[in-house]
Design a protein around this motif. Structure first.
Motif, PDB file in Angstrom:
ATOM      1  N   GLU A  19       0.835  -1.195   0.000  1.00 56.77           N
ATOM      2  CA  GLU A  19       0.000   0.000   0.000  1.00 56.77           C
ATOM      3  C   GLU A  19       0.875   1.252   0.000  1.00 56.77           C
ATOM      4  O   GLU A  19       1.976   1.257   0.542  1.00 56.77           O
ATOM      5  CB  GLU A  19      -0.928  -0.011   1.214  1.00 56.77           C
ATOM      6  CG  GLU A  19      -1.899  -1.191   1.231  1.00 56.77           C
ATOM      7  CD  GLU A  19      -2.777  -1.201   2.457  1.00 56.77           C
ATOM      8  OE1 GLU A  19      -2.639  -0.284   3.300  1.00 56.77           O
ATOM      9  OE2 GLU A  19      -3.607  -2.128   2.594  1.00 56.77           O
ATOM     10  N   ALA A  20       0.354   2.332  -0.617  1.00 56.11           N
ATOM     11  CA  ALA A  20       1.064   3.611  -0.680  1.00 56.11           C
ATOM     12  C   ALA A  20       2.483   3.441  -1.225  1.00 56.11           C
ATOM     13  O   ALA A  20       3.425   4.058  -0.745  1.00 56.11           O
ATOM     14  CB  ALA A  20       1.095   4.283   0.698  1.00 56.11           C
ATOM     15  N   ALA A  21       2.616   2.594  -2.243  1.00 48.70           N
ATOM     16  CA  ALA A  21       3.922   2.405  -2.885  1.00 48.70           C
ATOM     17  C   ALA A  21       4.328   3.634  -3.687  1.00 48.70           C
ATOM     18  O   ALA A  21       5.511   3.864  -3.928  1.00 48.70           O
ATOM     19  CB  ALA A  21       3.887   1.169  -3.784  1.00 48.70           C
ATOM     20  N   PHE A  22       3.327   4.411  -4.116  1.00 49.26           N
ATOM     21  CA  PHE A  22       3.585   5.705  -4.753  1.00 49.26           C
ATOM     22  C   PHE A  22       2.439   6.643  -4.380  1.00 49.26           C
ATOM     23  O   PHE A  22       1.350   6.194  -4.009  1.00 49.26           O
ATOM     24  CB  PHE A  22       3.768   5.576  -6.269  1.00 49.26           C
ATOM     25  CG  PHE A  22       2.580   5.049  -7.030  1.00 49.26           C
ATOM     26  CD1 PHE A  22       1.672   5.909  -7.627  1.00 49.26           C
ATOM     27  CD2 PHE A  22       2.388   3.679  -7.178  1.00 49.26           C
ATOM     28  CE1 PHE A  22       0.583   5.420  -8.345  1.00 49.26           C
ATOM     29  CE2 PHE A  22       1.305   3.183  -7.894  1.00 49.26           C
ATOM     30  CZ  PHE A  22       0.398   4.054  -8.483  1.00 49.26           C
ATOM     31  N   PRO A  23       2.651   7.963  -4.423  1.00 50.03           N
ATOM     32  CA  PRO A  23       1.656   8.910  -3.913  1.00 50.03           C
ATOM     33  C   PRO A  23       0.382   8.962  -4.763  1.00 50.03           C
ATOM     34  O   PRO A  23       0.415   8.847  -5.984  1.00 50.03           O
ATOM     35  CB  PRO A  23       2.395  10.263  -3.965  1.00 50.03           C
ATOM     36  CG  PRO A  23       3.842   9.913  -4.030  1.00 50.03           C
ATOM     37  CD  PRO A  23       3.916   8.620  -4.781  1.00 50.03           C
ATOM     38  N   ARG A  24      -0.761   9.201  -4.083  1.00 50.79           N
ATOM     39  CA  ARG A  24      -2.040   9.306  -4.776  1.00 50.79           C
ATOM     40  C   ARG A  24      -2.061  10.489  -5.739  1.00 50.79           C
ATOM     41  O   ARG A  24      -2.669  10.400  -6.815  1.00 50.79           O
ATOM     42  CB  ARG A  24      -3.189   9.450  -3.770  1.00 50.79           C
ATOM     43  CG  ARG A  24      -3.552   8.181  -3.036  1.00 50.79           C
ATOM     44  CD  ARG A  24      -4.718   8.414  -2.089  1.00 50.79           C
ATOM     45  NE  ARG A  24      -5.937   8.790  -2.790  1.00 50.79           N
ATOM     46  CZ  ARG A  24      -6.816   7.920  -3.292  1.00 50.79           C
ATOM     47  NH1 ARG A  24      -6.604   6.619  -3.169  1.00 50.79           N
ATOM     48  NH2 ARG A  24      -7.910   8.337  -3.898  1.00 50.79           N
ATOM     49  N   ASP A  25      -1.428  11.604  -5.361  1.00 50.68           N
ATOM     50  CA  ASP A  25      -1.455  12.751  -6.271  1.00 50.68           C
ATOM     51  C   ASP A  25      -0.677  12.478  -7.549  1.00 50.68           C
ATOM     52  O   ASP A  25      -1.006  12.987  -8.627  1.00 50.68           O
ATOM     53  CB  ASP A  25      -0.946  14.014  -5.582  1.00 50.68           C
ATOM     54  CG  ASP A  25       0.477  13.894  -5.066  1.00 50.68           C
ATOM     55  OD1 ASP A  25       1.040  12.780  -5.086  1.00 50.68           O
ATOM     56  OD2 ASP A  25       1.038  14.930  -4.643  1.00 50.68           O
ATOM     57  N   LEU A  26       0.333  11.604  -7.463  1.00 46.24           N
ATOM     58  CA  LEU A  26       1.072  11.208  -8.653  1.00 46.24           C
ATOM     59  C   LEU A  26       0.215  10.293  -9.524  1.00 46.24           C
ATOM     60  O   LEU A  26       0.252  10.369 -10.761  1.00 46.24           O
ATOM     61  CB  LEU A  26       2.369  10.517  -8.242  1.00 46.24           C
ATOM     62  CG  LEU A  26       3.519  10.449  -9.246  1.00 46.24           C
ATOM     63  CD1 LEU A  26       3.829  11.811  -9.835  1.00 46.24           C
ATOM     64  CD2 LEU A  26       4.751   9.846  -8.588  1.00 46.24           C
ATOM     65  N   ALA A  27      -0.575   9.428  -8.888  1.00 45.24           N
ATOM     66  CA  ALA A  27      -1.514   8.579  -9.638  1.00 45.24           C
ATOM     67  C   ALA A  27      -2.517   9.446 -10.395  1.00 45.24           C
ATOM     68  O   ALA A  27      -2.838   9.171 -11.565  1.00 45.24           O
ATOM     69  CB  ALA A  27      -2.240   7.633  -8.683  1.00 45.24           C
ATOM     70  N   LYS A  28      -3.007  10.502  -9.743  1.00 46.49           N
ATOM     71  CA  LYS A  28      -3.969  11.397 -10.389  1.00 46.49           C
ATOM     72  C   LYS A  28      -3.345  12.114 -11.579  1.00 46.49           C
ATOM     73  O   LYS A  28      -3.972  12.254 -12.641  1.00 46.49           O
ATOM     74  CB  LYS A  28      -4.493  12.413  -9.371  1.00 46.49           C
ATOM     75  CG  LYS A  28      -5.541  13.353  -9.921  1.00 46.49           C
ATOM     76  CD  LYS A  28      -6.042  14.308  -8.845  1.00 46.49           C
ATOM     77  CE  LYS A  28      -7.099  15.253  -9.402  1.00 46.49           C
ATOM     78  NZ  LYS A  28      -7.585  16.204  -8.355  1.00 46.49           N
ATOM     79  N   GLU A  29      -2.104  12.558 -11.424  1.00 45.07           N
ATOM     80  CA  GLU A  29      -1.403  13.230 -12.526  1.00 45.07           C
ATOM     81  C   GLU A  29      -1.252  12.298 -13.727  1.00 45.07           C
ATOM     82  O   GLU A  29      -1.466  12.701 -14.880  1.00 45.07           O
ATOM     83  CB  GLU A  29      -0.034  13.708 -12.039  1.00 45.07           C
ATOM     84  CG  GLU A  29       0.756  14.490 -13.065  1.00 45.07           C
ATOM     85  CD  GLU A  29       2.088  14.976 -12.531  1.00 45.07           C
ATOM     86  OE1 GLU A  29       2.888  15.507 -13.343  1.00 45.07           O
ATOM     87  OE2 GLU A  29       2.349  14.826 -11.323  1.00 45.07           O
ATOM     88  N   CYS A  30      -0.902  11.043 -13.457  1.00 45.87           N
ATOM     89  CA  CYS A  30      -0.765  10.067 -14.543  1.00 45.87           C
ATOM     90  C   CYS A  30      -2.106   9.755 -15.186  1.00 45.87           C
ATOM     91  O   CYS A  30      -2.193   9.619 -16.426  1.00 45.87           O
ATOM     92  CB  CYS A  30      -0.124   8.784 -14.012  1.00 45.87           C
ATOM     93  SG  CYS A  30       1.599   8.954 -13.495  1.00 45.87           S
ATOM     94  N   ARG A  31      -3.160   9.647 -14.384  1.00 49.88           N
ATOM     95  CA  ARG A  31      -4.495   9.376 -14.930  1.00 49.88           C
ATOM     96  C   ARG A  31      -4.923  10.476 -15.904  1.00 49.88           C
ATOM     97  O   ARG A  31      -5.557  10.194 -16.926  1.00 49.88           O
ATOM     98  CB  ARG A  31      -5.544   9.266 -13.817  1.00 49.88           C
ATOM     99  CG  ARG A  31      -5.679   7.925 -13.198  1.00 49.88           C
ATOM    100  CD  ARG A  31      -7.034   7.711 -12.507  1.00 49.88           C
ATOM    101  NE  ARG A  31      -7.492   8.828 -11.721  1.00 49.88           N
ATOM    102  CZ  ARG A  31      -7.154   9.069 -10.461  1.00 49.88           C
ATOM    103  NH1 ARG A  31      -6.290   8.265  -9.844  1.00 49.88           N
ATOM    104  NH2 ARG A  31      -7.646  10.103  -9.809  1.00 49.88           N
ATOM    105  N   SER A  32      -4.594  11.707 -15.591  1.00 56.64           N
ATOM    106  CA  SER A  32      -4.965  12.814 -16.476  1.00 56.64           C
ATOM    107  C   SER A  32      -4.339  12.646 -17.858  1.00 56.64           C
ATOM    108  O   SER A  32      -4.983  12.892 -18.879  1.00 56.64           O
ATOM    109  CB  SER A  32      -4.523  14.147 -15.868  1.00 56.64           C
ATOM    110  OG  SER A  32      -5.205  14.398 -14.654  1.00 56.64           O
ATOM    111  N   ILE A  33      -3.100  12.208 -17.885  1.00 52.13           N
ATOM    112  CA  ILE A  33      -2.418  11.960 -19.162  1.00 52.13           C
ATOM    113  C   ILE A  33      -3.097  10.801 -19.892  1.00 52.13           C
ATOM    114  O   ILE A  33      -3.339  10.869 -21.109  1.00 52.13           O
ATOM    115  CB  ILE A  33      -0.930  11.662 -18.919  1.00 52.13           C
ATOM    116  CG1 ILE A  33      -0.231  12.879 -18.314  1.00 52.13           C
ATOM    117  CG2 ILE A  33      -0.234  11.225 -20.217  1.00 52.13           C
ATOM    118  CD1 ILE A  33       1.189  12.612 -17.845  1.00 52.13           C
TER     119      ILE A  33
END
Length: 261
Positions: A19-33
């Motif tokens: 869990e929390a292997a990478f930040p949620r805000d980074l996941a959101k940034e990638c999802r936008s792309i």
């Protein structure tokens, strides 16, 4: 750092959830792309026409950061061994799954193969192969870029199925087996295994043994599911005869499977 019990869990079950292997805000940034490349409108479900859209490798800076957090690098060292894996410079493939009543057409049980055939077309994925030394793959990885609950098409996992596949591959020798050969019995030897679902919040990563049997499934939820499923590439084939006994967790699992065969 992974605990001793987590490493034992990986050897026994064939996977480990971090869990929390990478930040949620980074996941959101990638999802936008990724949303931009789907050709769909995030706010308009009527544009979600297909049950699955596959997107290729992404080497932009946010994706590279996702794949190379200290948490993951430490886990790679503990499961594969220091110096035995290559840092990811991209992430992919992304099978983006949308809520749909339709069969996605790719929900069969399988293992991920890792090297092309000597004969036959390399463009036919059923011809690709895997051997007991897991040539070309150190780990199977599932990166969750969106929250994934039970109805959101979580990847299905057959717990401890990596042990069954290790025994089949050992009999096949260096050349290993193609996916077509592995699937000829529909992975019947793994059917009694309990099933787990790769669920979790965005930022969760599942690190899986390369021989783990898994499958997609239809999406019955309401929110599209975003995951990446790249391999961790090795610097060398697995070894089952290390003179110093310094076996990785991936190698230990194979050795246990063969000793109990």
């Amino acid at each position: 750092m992974l605990s001793a019990s987590q490493i034992r869990e990986f050897v026994r079950d064939g996977f480990l959830r971090i869990e929390a292997a990478f930040p949620r805000d980074l996941a959101k940034e990638c999802r936008s792309i990724l949303w931009q490349d789907t050709g769909c409108d995030e706010g308009d479900p009527s544009t979600w026409k297909k049950p699955v859209i596959r997107l290729g490798n992404y080497g932009q800076e946010p994706f590279v950061r996702v794949a190379n957090t200290p948490v993951l690098h430490n886990a790679f060292d503990q499961l594969v061994g220091p110096g035995r894996w290559l840092p990811r410079t991209s992430l992919g493939t992304f099978p983006i799954r949308f809520p749909s009543p339709d069969d996605p057409g790719d929900a069969g049980w399988h293992v991920d193969t890792s090297f092309p055939p000597e004969d036959g077309s390399p463009h036919d994925f059923l011809n690709w192969r895997v051997n007991v030394k897991s040539r070309g793959r150190a780990l199977l990885m599932l990166f969750l870029f969106s929250d994934v609950e039970e109805n959101d098409a979580p990847t299905r996992i057959r717990v401890s199925s990596h042990l069954d596949i290790a025994r089949r591959l050992a009999r096949a020798g260096e050349s290993g087996l193609s996916l077509r050969e592995l699937a000829v019995n529909v992975f019947a030897e793994t059917s009694p295994r309990p099933e787990a679902l790769a669920m979790g919040e965005a930022g969760t990563v599942y690190l899986c043994h390369p021989f783990l049997v898994h499958a997609a499934q239809p999406h019955r939820g309401t929110r599209p599911r975003f995951i990446a499923q790249p391999p961790l590439l090795p610097t060398e084939d697995l070894r089952l005869d290390r003179p110093n006994g310094a076996y990785s967790a991936v190698e230990q699992a194979i050795k246990i499977a063969l000793e109990t065969f």
